[in-house]
Motif scaffolding. Sequence first.
Motif, PDB file in Angstrom:
ATOM      1  N   SER A   1      12.224 -83.487 -25.637  1.00 50.02           N
ATOM      2  CA  SER A   1      12.289 -84.452 -24.532  1.00 50.02           C
ATOM      3  C   SER A   1      11.475 -85.712 -24.809  1.00 50.02           C
ATOM      4  CB  SER A   1      11.801 -83.800 -23.228  1.00 50.02           C
ATOM      5  OG  SER A   1      10.404 -83.543 -23.268  1.00 50.02           O
ATOM      6  N   PHE A   2      10.565 -85.653 -25.796  1.00 46.52           N
ATOM      7  CA  PHE A   2       9.777 -86.860 -26.061  1.00 46.52           C
ATOM      8  C   PHE A   2       9.620 -87.185 -27.543  1.00 46.52           C
ATOM      9  CE2 PHE A   2       6.737 -83.359 -25.688  1.00 46.52           C
ATOM     10  CZ  PHE A   2       5.862 -83.563 -26.742  1.00 46.52           C
ATOM     11  N   LEU A   3      10.143 -86.343 -28.439  1.00 44.50           N
ATOM     12  CA  LEU A   3      10.149 -86.666 -29.858  1.00 44.50           C
ATOM     13  C   LEU A   3      11.565 -86.538 -30.405  1.00 44.50           C
ATOM     14  CD1 LEU A   3       6.932 -84.960 -31.334  1.00 44.50           C
ATOM     15  CD2 LEU A   3       7.293 -87.388 -30.869  1.00 44.50           C
ATOM     16  N   PRO A   4      11.898 -87.278 -31.466  1.00 43.85           N
ATOM     17  CA  PRO A   4      13.251 -87.191 -32.029  1.00 43.85           C
ATOM     18  C   PRO A   4      13.518 -85.828 -32.650  1.00 43.85           C
ATOM     19  CG  PRO A   4      11.826 -88.534 -33.413  1.00 43.85           C
ATOM     20  CD  PRO A   4      11.064 -88.285 -32.154  1.00 43.85           C
ATOM     21  N   ALA A   5      14.781 -85.506 -32.818  1.00 43.98           N
ATOM     22  CA  ALA A   5      15.185 -84.198 -33.330  1.00 43.98           C
ATOM     23  C   ALA A   5      14.635 -83.929 -34.729  1.00 43.98           C
ATOM     24  CB  ALA A   5      16.703 -84.099 -33.339  1.00 43.98           C
ATOM     25  N   SER A   6      14.378 -84.974 -35.500  1.00 46.83           N
ATOM     26  CA  SER A   6      13.867 -84.788 -36.859  1.00 46.83           C
ATOM     27  C   SER A   6      12.458 -84.200 -36.872  1.00 46.83           C
ATOM     28  CB  SER A   6      13.873 -86.121 -37.607  1.00 46.83           C
ATOM     29  OG  SER A   6      13.042 -87.065 -36.959  1.00 46.83           O
ATOM     30  N   LEU A   7      11.718 -84.364 -35.764  1.00 47.23           N
ATOM     31  CA  LEU A   7      10.351 -83.852 -35.672  1.00 47.23           C
ATOM     32  C   LEU A   7      10.332 -82.553 -34.865  1.00 47.23           C
ATOM     33  CD1 LEU A   7       8.489 -87.218 -34.971  1.00 47.23           C
ATOM     34  CD2 LEU A   7       8.727 -86.027 -37.163  1.00 47.23           C
ATOM     35  N   ALA A   8      11.110 -81.592 -35.318  1.00 43.19           N
ATOM     36  CA  ALA A   8      11.301 -80.356 -34.551  1.00 43.19           C
ATOM     37  C   ALA A   8      10.275 -79.282 -34.875  1.00 43.19           C
ATOM     38  CB  ALA A   8      12.706 -79.814 -34.800  1.00 43.19           C
ATOM     39  N   ASN A   9       9.500 -79.477 -35.919  1.00 39.80           N
ATOM     40  CA  ASN A   9       8.498 -78.491 -36.320  1.00 39.80           C
ATOM     41  C   ASN A   9       7.125 -78.978 -35.880  1.00 39.80           C
ATOM     42  OD1 ASN A   9      10.033 -76.535 -38.412  1.00 39.80           O
ATOM     43  ND2 ASN A   9      10.822 -78.624 -38.549  1.00 39.80           N
ATOM     44  N   PHE A  10       6.315 -78.077 -35.303  1.00 36.80           N
ATOM     45  CA  PHE A  10       5.067 -78.553 -34.719  1.00 36.80           C
ATOM     46  C   PHE A  10       4.036 -77.440 -34.617  1.00 36.80           C
ATOM     47  CE2 PHE A  10       7.516 -76.832 -31.253  1.00 36.80           C
ATOM     48  CZ  PHE A  10       6.597 -76.267 -30.381  1.00 36.80           C
ATOM     49  N   VAL A  11       2.769 -77.877 -34.503  1.00 35.37           N
ATOM     50  CA  VAL A  11       1.645 -77.022 -34.149  1.00 35.37           C
ATOM     51  C   VAL A  11       0.928 -77.719 -33.010  1.00 35.37           C
ATOM     52  CG1 VAL A  11      -0.499 -75.955 -34.916  1.00 35.37           C
ATOM     53  CG2 VAL A  11       1.414 -76.147 -36.507  1.00 35.37           C
ATOM     54  N   HIS A  12       0.575 -76.965 -31.950  1.00 28.06           N
ATOM     55  CA  HIS A  12       0.020 -77.588 -30.747  1.00 28.06           C
ATOM     56  C   HIS A  12      -1.192 -76.824 -30.238  1.00 28.06           C
ATOM     57  CE1 HIS A  12      -0.027 -78.442 -26.271  1.00 28.06           C
ATOM     58  NE2 HIS A  12      -0.095 -79.653 -26.801  1.00 28.06           N
ATOM     59  N   LEU A  13      -2.215 -77.575 -29.836  1.00 29.76           N
ATOM     60  CA  LEU A  13      -3.352 -77.032 -29.109  1.00 29.76           C
ATOM     61  C   LEU A  13      -3.183 -77.408 -27.647  1.00 29.76           C
ATOM     62  CD1 LEU A  13      -6.229 -75.777 -28.915  1.00 29.76           C
ATOM     63  CD2 LEU A  13      -7.129 -78.068 -29.420  1.00 29.76           C
ATOM     64  N   ASP A  14      -3.096 -76.420 -26.766  1.00 33.75           N
ATOM     65  CA  ASP A  14      -2.853 -76.679 -25.350  1.00 33.75           C
ATOM     66  C   ASP A  14      -3.991 -77.484 -24.721  1.00 33.75           C
ATOM     67  OD1 ASP A  14      -0.471 -75.352 -25.384  1.00 33.75           O
ATOM     68  OD2 ASP A  14      -1.190 -73.554 -24.379  1.00 33.75           O
ATOM     69  N   ALA A  15      -3.619 -78.271 -23.715  1.00 29.61           N
ATOM     70  CA  ALA A  15      -4.609 -78.970 -22.904  1.00 29.61           C
ATOM     71  C   ALA A  15      -5.427 -77.971 -22.095  1.00 29.61           C
ATOM     72  CB  ALA A  15      -3.918 -79.963 -21.975  1.00 29.61           C
TER      73      ALA A  15
END
Length: 219
Positions: free
Chosen positions: A26-40
């Motif tokens: 919803s906020f990044l392009p499809a090419s950036l589909a792989n991610f690592v996230h630290l929750d707020a």
Amino acid sequence: MTSSSFDLVLLQETKLHNITPFKLASFLPASLANFVHLDAVGTSGGILTAWNNNLLRLKNSVIKDRSVSVQFECCSSNLTFWATNVYGPNAEIDRDSFFQEIIDLQPTISGPWIIAGDFNSVRSADDRNTGRVTVTETQRFNEWLHDLQVQELPLLDRNFTWSNMQSTPILTRIDRVFFNAEWNAALPNSRLHTLPRSTSDHFPLNVDASTQIPKSGLF
């Protein structure tokens, strides 16, 4: 300039929890589909590192209280490097624990390494347009960098990266990129400059590390 122009994006202060691939789209392009996230924590913080899996392969990742570190291998060159994405604390009392977090990470790191993001701290009086800093703040920051044995990637086109967006603004340089000796040896021509700002109170940064590493942006 938008995130669609990049193959590696480091975001700070996402204010998001439990990011799913659907949410990411919803906020990044499809090419950036792989991610690592630290929750707020509540509505504060949140760190996201996202990349194009056609160009970068994930080898390892480490998530801590205020940082997300990812080891990548470049598909085109087989160059392996680490990128640590940070969101530092606003309160001075919390900075020692943040600095120690990165110090403790160092034994895990091998090869080229950048540490980048919003440090919420300054290195000298020149980093604030008011010139008001505390000796404790600047001294501890610079001592930490010395202990890590890293250098700062100079910002080429701007003195400050954050504004309080008031008519008489307070301006600071709190968004930075640091690199180790191995990064300098592998990518000696790396450059850092700002991108156009839209609604954020921060200027996005672009790390140009030559053709060996896909385009990288910090937002």
